[in-house]
Design a protein around this motif. Structure first.
Motif, PDB file in Angstrom:
ATOM      1  N   ALA A 112       0.834  -1.210   0.000  1.00 35.62           N
ATOM      2  CA  ALA A 112       0.000   0.000   0.000  1.00 35.62           C
ATOM      3  C   ALA A 112       0.864   1.254   0.000  1.00 35.62           C
ATOM      4  N   MET A 113       1.924   1.259   0.812  1.00 41.45           N
ATOM      5  CA  MET A 113       2.798   2.430   0.868  1.00 41.45           C
ATOM      6  C   MET A 113       3.634   2.562  -0.410  1.00 41.45           C
ATOM      7  N   ALA A 114       3.948   1.456  -1.048  1.00 43.53           N
ATOM      8  CA  ALA A 114       4.664   1.525  -2.323  1.00 43.53           C
ATOM      9  C   ALA A 114       3.797   2.195  -3.387  1.00 43.53           C
ATOM     10  N   VAL A 115       2.513   1.849  -3.418  1.00 42.81           N
ATOM     11  CA  VAL A 115       1.593   2.476  -4.377  1.00 42.81           C
ATOM     12  C   VAL A 115       1.474   3.972  -4.088  1.00 42.81           C
ATOM     13  N   SER A 116       1.376   4.325  -2.804  1.00 40.61           N
ATOM     14  CA  SER A 116       1.297   5.753  -2.451  1.00 40.61           C
ATOM     15  C   SER A 116       2.584   6.478  -2.824  1.00 40.61           C
ATOM     16  N   GLY A 117       3.740   5.814  -2.651  1.00 39.04           N
ATOM     17  CA  GLY A 117       5.007   6.424  -3.043  1.00 39.04           C
ATOM     18  C   GLY A 117       5.087   6.676  -4.542  1.00 39.04           C
ATOM     19  N   LEU A 118       4.560   5.736  -5.328  1.00 42.74           N
ATOM     20  CA  LEU A 118       4.516   5.919  -6.788  1.00 42.74           C
ATOM     21  C   LEU A 118       3.672   7.142  -7.142  1.00 42.74           C
ATOM     22  N   ALA A 119       2.522   7.295  -6.479  1.00 38.12           N
ATOM     23  CA  ALA A 119       1.656   8.450  -6.722  1.00 38.12           C
ATOM     24  C   ALA A 119       2.345   9.741  -6.302  1.00 38.12           C
ATOM     25  N   MET A 120       3.058   9.715  -5.182  1.00 39.23           N
ATOM     26  CA  MET A 120       3.765  10.910  -4.710  1.00 39.23           C
ATOM     27  C   MET A 120       4.858  11.327  -5.682  1.00 39.23           C
ATOM     28  N   GLY A 121       5.580  10.347  -6.232  1.00 35.59           N
ATOM     29  CA  GLY A 121       6.634  10.675  -7.189  1.00 35.59           C
ATOM     30  C   GLY A 121       6.095  11.319  -8.450  1.00 35.59           C
ATOM     31  N   ILE A 122       4.971  10.815  -8.944  1.00 32.58           N
ATOM     32  CA  ILE A 122       4.337  11.410 -10.135  1.00 32.58           C
ATOM     33  C   ILE A 122       3.893  12.836  -9.840  1.00 32.58           C
ATOM     34  N   ILE A 123       3.298  13.040  -8.658  1.00 38.74           N
ATOM     35  CA  ILE A 123       2.888  14.392  -8.254  1.00 38.74           C
ATOM     36  C   ILE A 123       4.091  15.318  -8.204  1.00 38.74           C
ATOM     37  N   ASP A 124       5.184  14.854  -7.606  1.00 37.90           N
ATOM     38  CA  ASP A 124       6.390  15.666  -7.454  1.00 37.90           C
ATOM     39  C   ASP A 124       6.894  16.163  -8.799  1.00 37.90           C
ATOM     40  N   THR A 125       6.977  15.267  -9.768  1.00 33.68           N
ATOM     41  CA  THR A 125       7.512  15.629 -11.086  1.00 33.68           C
ATOM     42  C   THR A 125       6.575  16.568 -11.841  1.00 33.68           C
ATOM     43  N   ILE A 126       5.310  16.192 -11.936  1.00 34.27           N
ATOM     44  CA  ILE A 126       4.382  16.941 -12.796  1.00 34.27           C
ATOM     45  C   ILE A 126       4.112  18.326 -12.240  1.00 34.27           C
ATOM     46  N   ALA A 127       3.878  18.458 -10.937  1.00 32.99           N
ATOM     47  CA  ALA A 127       3.574  19.769 -10.365  1.00 32.99           C
ATOM     48  C   ALA A 127       4.734  20.735 -10.565  1.00 32.99           C
ATOM     49  N   ASN A 128       5.982  20.257 -10.352  1.00 26.80           N
ATOM     50  CA  ASN A 128       7.150  21.112 -10.578  1.00 26.80           C
ATOM     51  C   ASN A 128       7.244  21.550 -12.030  1.00 26.80           C
ATOM     52  N   ILE A 129       7.137  20.596 -12.948  1.00 33.77           N
ATOM     53  CA  ILE A 129       7.318  20.914 -14.366  1.00 33.77           C
ATOM     54  C   ILE A 129       6.209  21.821 -14.882  1.00 33.77           C
ATOM     55  N   GLN A 130       4.963  21.576 -14.466  1.00 32.69           N
ATOM     56  CA  GLN A 130       3.860  22.388 -14.961  1.00 32.69           C
ATOM     57  C   GLN A 130       3.942  23.835 -14.469  1.00 32.69           C
ATOM     58  N   LEU A 131       4.388  24.028 -13.235  1.00 32.08           N
ATOM     59  CA  LEU A 131       4.549  25.402 -12.746  1.00 32.08           C
ATOM     60  C   LEU A 131       5.659  26.126 -13.498  1.00 32.08           C
ATOM     61  N   VAL A 132       6.750  25.418 -13.776  1.00 34.33           N
ATOM     62  CA  VAL A 132       7.828  26.028 -14.556  1.00 34.33           C
ATOM     63  C   VAL A 132       7.360  26.336 -15.971  1.00 34.33           C
ATOM     64  N   THR A 133       6.548  25.466 -16.528  1.00 28.96           N
ATOM     65  CA  THR A 133       6.019  25.694 -17.877  1.00 28.96           C
ATOM     66  C   THR A 133       5.157  26.947 -17.915  1.00 28.96           C
ATOM     67  N   ILE A 134       4.429  27.184 -16.839  1.00 25.43           N
ATOM     68  CA  ILE A 134       3.566  28.371 -16.784  1.00 25.43           C
ATOM     69  C   ILE A 134       4.391  29.638 -16.609  1.00 25.43           C
ATOM     70  N   TYR A 135       5.284  29.658 -15.598  1.00 31.26           N
ATOM     71  CA  TYR A 135       5.927  30.915 -15.183  1.00 31.26           C
ATOM     72  C   TYR A 135       7.333  31.097 -15.735  1.00 31.26           C
ATOM     73  N   GLN A 136       7.939  30.040 -16.296  1.00 33.33           N
ATOM     74  CA  GLN A 136       9.254  30.143 -16.909  1.00 33.33           C
ATOM     75  C   GLN A 136      10.270  30.796 -15.968  1.00 33.33           C
ATOM     76  N   LYS A 137      10.836  31.930 -16.335  1.00 35.35           N
ATOM     77  CA  LYS A 137      11.894  32.562 -15.544  1.00 35.35           C
ATOM     78  C   LYS A 137      11.399  33.110 -14.212  1.00 35.35           C
ATOM     79  N   ASP A 138      10.110  33.291 -14.065  1.00 31.13           N
ATOM     80  CA  ASP A 138       9.555  33.810 -12.804  1.00 31.13           C
ATOM     81  C   ASP A 138       9.033  32.693 -11.901  1.00 31.13           C
ATOM     82  N   SER A 139       9.469  31.467 -12.138  1.00 28.81           N
ATOM     83  CA  SER A 139       8.880  30.336 -11.418  1.00 28.81           C
ATOM     84  C   SER A 139       9.440  30.127 -10.022  1.00 28.81           C
ATOM     85  N   ALA A 140      10.561  30.778  -9.680  1.00 31.61           N
ATOM     86  CA  ALA A 140      11.222  30.495  -8.398  1.00 31.61           C
ATOM     87  C   ALA A 140      10.295  30.738  -7.211  1.00 31.61           C
ATOM     88  N   VAL A 141       9.602  31.872  -7.208  1.00 35.87           N
ATOM     89  CA  VAL A 141       8.720  32.210  -6.089  1.00 35.87           C
ATOM     90  C   VAL A 141       7.605  31.185  -5.956  1.00 35.87           C
TER      91      VAL A 141
END
Length: 517
Positions: A111-140
């Protein structure tokens, strides 16, 4: 104003996307911190030893790394990205709901392995999508994104605290001496005694846990997150009932279009670099440009990764086992009081990340790293000296959170600055930090099981000292790399000077010929 008006305008323009990604990271934090205070109750629920239950941490962290690696597959279109976030956030709620039914440590690990897989996907996509939106202003906005990890990690132990059993799965009518005898028997890793103790508890029906209510509450609290992602998909007309196309987020957003003007070529490289190191680490290792580079270049990557392996390992081990350490002798703090330690630890990590933002403008990353590493060593040393003081345990936990909070971003800034922001260092450091959390949790848990609870702080002290020694080595190789770069620039300057003189003399001869003619 404290905040640039342009940043506020950009946020208003993309508020719905941004708030949704922030909320998904709240799910990430909620899922990463609940194991620490509930570990003894889960140990009783599954009838396992402390050494066995620590493999649950390993399963979660290992699959988190896998999820982070495969998460980039879903970043190509807005539909695939949001669909992956929706499924991942929903899976976390489902895992919370079914954890009380996991009466076997293997089922809990799955069960925790499945949750870890979901957390890893969230980690990658949320970071990349915010950078895609804000580009050079994404740090904040990325700083705020990671703040929500700390916020979720703070909430999770607070929810669990009222439902923690006072004495674990011990006999509620037993006296203190008998409980201590049971604990010492378990720490001596005697299978016969552990079996008898566990059997007597379950047969007598004297242990009753209410921690399952905490997991159900967390499942309900997390449910609005997948609903929010689903609503964003509805707003973007990406649900199956809307047959419109699936535009890429970069094509859709006005800010991204502005930032892409004049920089269309390296857009993908900027995306991977700014997304917090979620590029492909294997492509970095296979880069042809690595040939001919000095040893110092590779040692900076290795030593920087090893420092984060140690320090993030301390974060994972401390968050996971400080509750276990507190409720066992010689501390013997009441279970519900000890439940606040994890919340204090994650709260100070969250505060430390906020404080590091203004401090980074005033001080160089290397100075902050020295201060934080030295502070962590001194704090753990004081915890070892005052190992019987429950008051200092709470104070030391808060100080540990503050000192450890900004080591990761400072190390990223420091190494990327040395290596001229090539991006591969970030990938190496992120991977090393994740591996450190995964390995140290299993290692420290096994040592506590065999050597006793006092070894928890001793392990922290040894790991922190090794991390500091590795950092000193990193400073030495930084100096070597700087000397290499200085020598290379001098050689190139010497080569350029004769060429410039030849060009100058050629121009003079041409000018004289023209005048003569």
């Amino acid at each position: 104003m404290f905040v640039d008006e342009r940043i506020v305008t950009l946020f208003k323009r993309n508020a719905h996307h941004t708030l949704t990604y922030w909320s998904v990271f709240f799910s990430f934090g909620l899922c990463i911190a609940f194991l620490g205070p509930t570990i003894l109750d889960l140990q009783c629920q599954t009838g396992s030893t402390l050494s066995q239950i620590t493999w649950v941490f390993f399963a979660q962290q290992f699959c988190l790394l896998i999820g982070s690696s495969v998460g980039g597959v879903f970043k190509r279109t807005l539909l695939s990205a949001l669909a992956a976030l929706f499924v991942s956030a929903l899976v976390i709620s489902i895992i919370f709901a079914i954890i009380p039914a996991c009466t076997n440590v293997l089922l809990l690990a799955i069960a925790m392995a499945v949750s870890g897989l979901a957390m890893g996907i969230i980690d990658t996509i949320a970071n990349i999508q915010l950078v895609t939106i804000y580009q050079k202003d994404s740090a904040v906005f990325l700083q705020a994104l990671h703040f929500f990890i700390g916020f979720g990690a703070l909430v999770s132990p607070l929810i669990a605290d009222p439902f923690l059993s006072e004495t674990g799965c011990g006999n509620h009518t037993a006296n203190g001496t008998e409980l201590m005898h049971h604990f010492r028997s378990m720490l001596r890793n005697s299978p016969t005694l552990e079996h008898n103790i566990t059997q007597s508890h379950h047969e007598g029906g004297q242990w009753e846990s209410t921690v399952h209510y905490a997991f159900w509450i967390m499942a309900v609290i997390n449910l609005p997150v997948p609903i929010a992602v689903l609503f964003l998909m509805y707003r973007e007309q990406l649900l199956p009932c809307f047959p419109s196309g699936t535009p890429r987020l970069m094509d859709k957003d006005e800010l991204a279009m502005e930032n892409q003007q004049g920089a269309e070529g390296p857009a993908e490289e900027q995306e991977e670099h700014q997304a917090g190191g979620h590029g492909d680490i294997f492509s970095c290792c296979q880069n042809d440009n690595l040939r001919g580079l000095p040893v110092s270049f590779f040692m900076i990557h290795i030593l920087g990764g090893m420092v984060l392996f140690m320090t993030d390992g301390i974060v994972g081990a401390y968050a996971g086992f400080v509750y276990t350490y507190a409720v066992t002798p010689p501390m013997s703090i009441p279970h519900k009081t000890a439940g606040y330690l994890a919340s204090i630890f994650w709260a100070t990590i969250t505060v430390g990340r906020l404080l590091s933002i203004p401090l980074s403008y005033r001080f160089q990353p290397v100075r902050l790293l020295l201060f934080n590493l030295a502070g962590a060593i001194v704090t753990v040393l004081m915890l070892l000296i005052f190992y019987t003081s429950s008051t200092f345990l709470f104070v030391g936990t808060a100080l540990c959170g503050l000192f450890l909070s900004s080591i990761f971003p400072c190390m990223l800034a420091y190494t990327e600055d040395i290596l001229d922001y090539q991006g591969c260092a970030t990938s190496v450091l992120v991977t090393s930090a994740g591996m450190g959390e995964m390995v140290m949790q299993v290692l420290v848990g096994s040592i506590i099981q065999t050597k006793g609870s006092y070894s928890f702080l001793l392990c922290g002290m040894i790991i922190a000292c090794i991390g500091f020694i590795l950092f000193i080595g990193l400073l030495l190789f930084h100096r070597m790399h700087r000397n290499y770069l200085t020598g290379t620039s001098k050689k190139s300057a010497m080569v350029e000077e004769p060429a410039a003189e030849q060009n100058g003399s050629a121009r003079t001869e041409e000018k004289e010929d023209k005048e003569a003619s």
